[in-house]
Design a protein around this motif. Structure first.
Motif, PDB file in Angstrom:
ATOM      1  N   ARG A 170      32.749  76.231  81.515  1.00 21.00           N
ATOM      2  CA  ARG A 170      32.151  77.220  80.614  1.00 21.00           C
ATOM      3  C   ARG A 170      31.926  76.644  79.224  1.00 21.00           C
ATOM      4  NH1 ARG A 170      34.082  80.943  76.990  1.00 21.00           N
ATOM      5  NH2 ARG A 170      36.233  80.310  77.407  1.00 21.00           N
ATOM      6  N   THR A 217      29.883  92.116  70.979  1.00 17.30           N
ATOM      7  CA  THR A 217      31.271  91.643  70.853  1.00 17.30           C
ATOM      8  C   THR A 217      31.468  90.630  69.741  1.00 17.30           C
ATOM      9  OG1 THR A 217      30.939  89.820  72.422  1.00 17.30           O
ATOM     10  CG2 THR A 217      31.581  91.978  73.317  1.00 17.30           C
ATOM     11  N   GLU A 235      31.218  87.587  70.214  1.00 15.09           N
ATOM     12  CA  GLU A 235      31.687  86.349  70.847  1.00 15.09           C
ATOM     13  C   GLU A 235      30.592  85.291  70.807  1.00 15.09           C
ATOM     14  OE1 GLU A 235      33.099  84.716  75.238  1.00 15.09           O
ATOM     15  OE2 GLU A 235      33.390  86.839  74.737  1.00 15.09           O
ATOM     16  N   MET A 286      34.987  79.159  71.263  1.00 12.76           N
ATOM     17  CA  MET A 286      34.434  79.588  72.539  1.00 12.76           C
ATOM     18  C   MET A 286      35.480  79.517  73.643  1.00 12.76           C
ATOM     19  SD  MET A 286      30.595  77.944  72.502  1.00 12.76           S
ATOM     20  CE  MET A 286      30.328  78.464  74.197  1.00 12.76           C
ATOM     21  N   ARG A 287      36.283  78.455  73.631  1.00 12.78           N
ATOM     22  CA  ARG A 287      37.325  78.314  74.645  1.00 12.78           C
ATOM     23  C   ARG A 287      38.302  79.493  74.601  1.00 12.78           C
ATOM     24  NH1 ARG A 287      38.426  76.106  79.523  1.00 12.78           N
ATOM     25  NH2 ARG A 287      40.646  75.768  79.787  1.00 12.78           N
ATOM     26  N   ARG A 328      37.542  82.398  73.433  1.00 12.94           N
ATOM     27  CA  ARG A 328      36.733  83.633  73.421  1.00 12.94           C
ATOM     28  C   ARG A 328      36.917  84.409  72.123  1.00 12.94           C
ATOM     29  NH1 ARG A 328      34.225  84.550  78.185  1.00 12.94           N
ATOM     30  NH2 ARG A 328      35.067  83.560  80.074  1.00 12.94           N
TER      31      ARG A 328
END
Length: 560
Positions: A421, A481, A483, A505-506, A508
């Motif tokens: 991801r 969100t 994010e 990002m890892r 979130r």
């Protein structure tokens, strides 16, 4: 002495420092006697499981001779077969990490490598090209020195000296004799091609070795694109490009990806007339469109000719020069007459000659070896890692995969699974182009209601002071969100700037997590801060991000 530990510092593409057992114990057989490991006879040292009988070493002087337990041989059908807890095929970034981790675990490890320890990245990829990028950057800065009030006369380059420094850098990273470093670490290194004889046995240069567990890390190989006449005309790849004895006056680069743009800028800055012939509609098609376009403008400003949407079909010689012809938009066109052609397109998983069918390992010649999310192949005791399996052809991804595969192969702990991801990468042009996560288009295609923030690098005081104002920071987030879905940076040191985006990002984290964190002034990292600030602020027209009272306003003069 058998129970004492020593420290070994092994320097190769990857280095490790951990206690391992002395030489006599390091070369122990896979099943070791009680006085050596404190275990009862018939106990596997890796699993602790009891077995029915010893597997003794091959007799050096016939079947009745006293066996040497240290060698770890088995006698099968009258042949001596060296046996290992783990056999790693390939000594590049992936294989080196896997072998090092297994040695640290106390395993008996063999590594098979038909070329050079360190693989592509160390020898003809990442490390030599980045060394060349730096030399080209220094030359470029010296020629622009008057802008900074510095006057350097007769600025020039000595290409053979540049090449000698590339060799010294590689040797420094490798730590001298790479083969000996591997052997000093306790790994049995076989310099030969590997061919599966059975699911557990591998032939290496006429000798057979056996692995309880096997990791395939053979990487990828360059392939010649189907261009009529190209083999006869002649061309170079990155292998030759990092060791050219002399510079050509003109160069055509077939390809529009990372390798193409890095070499294009390197050679252009050394005075070579460079033309890029990319088949995609734009340069670096995997990158965000805004940033790839901005980089194209920079390259063209430095004299690189960029042709996109080109399908090169034929090559021939005319008047001592190499000519390329192809198709663009349905029209036949000729693009250039050059001294040399660099092929920077076409790589395939290196599976030829492995005889994977015999091992029960499924693969595809184009996409590589088939693995599950634990990196296990269709043979339950064989794993595959690196470019031979991954769509992400990066050393850091290979290292990540190696640690997961080694854990799953050698540990009795629950298996680990890969997660792609958050995969960062960087293109090392000047300025650098770094990316993690989704592009704006990809985020929209995935159904997100996206919010985008773009901060020009010229708006950062540090960029103005250093005279490096090209580029931008672009963050893509989910509007609901906050994010972060993707981060894209075109700037000096963009690769370093990307790390906090990848971390957010890892975990979130929303963009507000970055915006609420103080960033030192003046730094380029403020570009990430201000982009996150714009995303985090409420969507109200009256609220606008003000980038600090000392941020530049308007355009930056060319002579600043």
């Amino acid at each position: 002495m058998d129970n004492q530990a020593e420290w070994c510092w092994a320097r190769d593409r990857y280095s490790w420092s951990r206690p391992i057992v002395p030489d006599r114990v390091r070369e122990r057989s896979r099943i070791t006697p009680i006085h050596r490991r404190g275990l009862a006879p018939g106990v596997n040292t890796m699993t602790g499981e009891r077995i029915a009988s010893w597997k003794m070493s091959a007799p050096a002087g016939g079947e009745n001779a006293l066996p040497d337990l240290r060698k770890g041989y088995e006698v099968q059908n009258g042949r001596a077969v060296a046996s290992y807890d783990l056999v790693v095929i390939g000594a590049g970034g992936a294989g080196s990490t896997a072998a090092g981790e297994a040695i640290g675990r106390g395993a008996k490890v063999a590594m098979v490598e038909r070329w050079k320890v360190g693989g592509t990245c160390l020898n003809v990829g990442c490390d030599p090209t980045k060394t060349m990028v730096r030399s080209a950057q220094i030359l470029h800065l010296a020629r622009k020195a008057e802008r900074f009030g510095i006057y350097a006369k007769d600025v020039g380059a000595n290409w053979p000296v540049v090449m000698r420094r590339v060799e010294r850098v590689i040797d420094t990273i490798r730590g001298g004799d790479g083969d000996q470093n591997v052997r000093n670490s306790g790994v049995a290194l076989y310099k030969a091609s590997a061919t599966f004889r059975s699911s557990h046995e591998i032939d290496v240069d006429g000798e057979t070795i056996r692995g309880d567990k096997i990791i395939v890390a053979t990487g990828a190989a360059w392939t010649c694109p189907p261009i009529t006449g190209l083999p006869e005309v002649g061309y170079i790849t990155n292998v030759e490009a990092v060791a050219l004895p002399t510079l050509p006056r003109s160069l055509a680069i077939i390809g529009g990806g990372v390798v193409a743009v890095e070499f294009a800028q390197i050679f252009a800055r050394f005075g070579v007339e460079v033309t890029i012939l990319g088949s995609a509609d734009r340069l670096l098609p995997k990158e965000d469109a805004d940033l790839s376009h901005a980089l194209r403008v920079i390259l063209e400003r430095e004299g690189v000719r960029v042709e996109t949407g080109v399908r090169v079909r034929a090559a021939d010689m005319r008047d001592g020069l190499k000519c390329l012809a192809g198709v663009r938009g349905g029209n036949l066109v000729e693009f250039c007459q050059v001294e040399e052609i660099l092929v920077a397109a076409g790589r395939a998983p290196a599976v030829e000659g492995l005889n994977l069918e015999t091992a029960g390992v499924a693969y595809d010649a184009k996409t590589g070896i088939t693995v599950d999310d634990e990196l296990r192949t269709t043979a339950p005791h064989i794993w595959a890692i690196g470019d031979v399996v991954s769509r992400y052809a990066f050393t850091h991804v290979a290292d990540y995969q190696a640690r997961i595969a080694e854990h799953n192969a050698m540990s009795r702990q629950p298996p680990r699974r890969v997660d792609y991801r958050v995969v960062p990468w960087a293109t090392f042009t000047d300025p650098e182009l770094a990316r993690v996560g989704l592009t704006e288009q990809e985020a929209q295609d995935a159904g997100h209601d996206v919010k985008v923030a773009v901060v020009p690098i010229k708006d950062l005081a540090r960029a103005v002071t250093s005279g490096e104002t090209d580029g931008m920071v672009k963050l893509i987030a989910d509007r609901g969100t906050g994010e972060i879905l993707g981060g894209h940076i075109l700037a000096a040191h963009a690769g370093e700037m990307l790390a906090e985006v990848a971390l957010a990002m890892r975990a979130r984290l929303p963009a507000a997590a970055i915006a609420d964190t103080m960033h030192a002034y003046p730094t380029l990292s403020e570009g990430v801060f201000w982009a996150a600030y714009e995303i985090a602020k409420p969507d109200e027209p009256a609220l606008q991000a003000i980038r600090g009272h000392q941020s530049p306003y308007g355009e930056v003069p060319a002579d600043v």
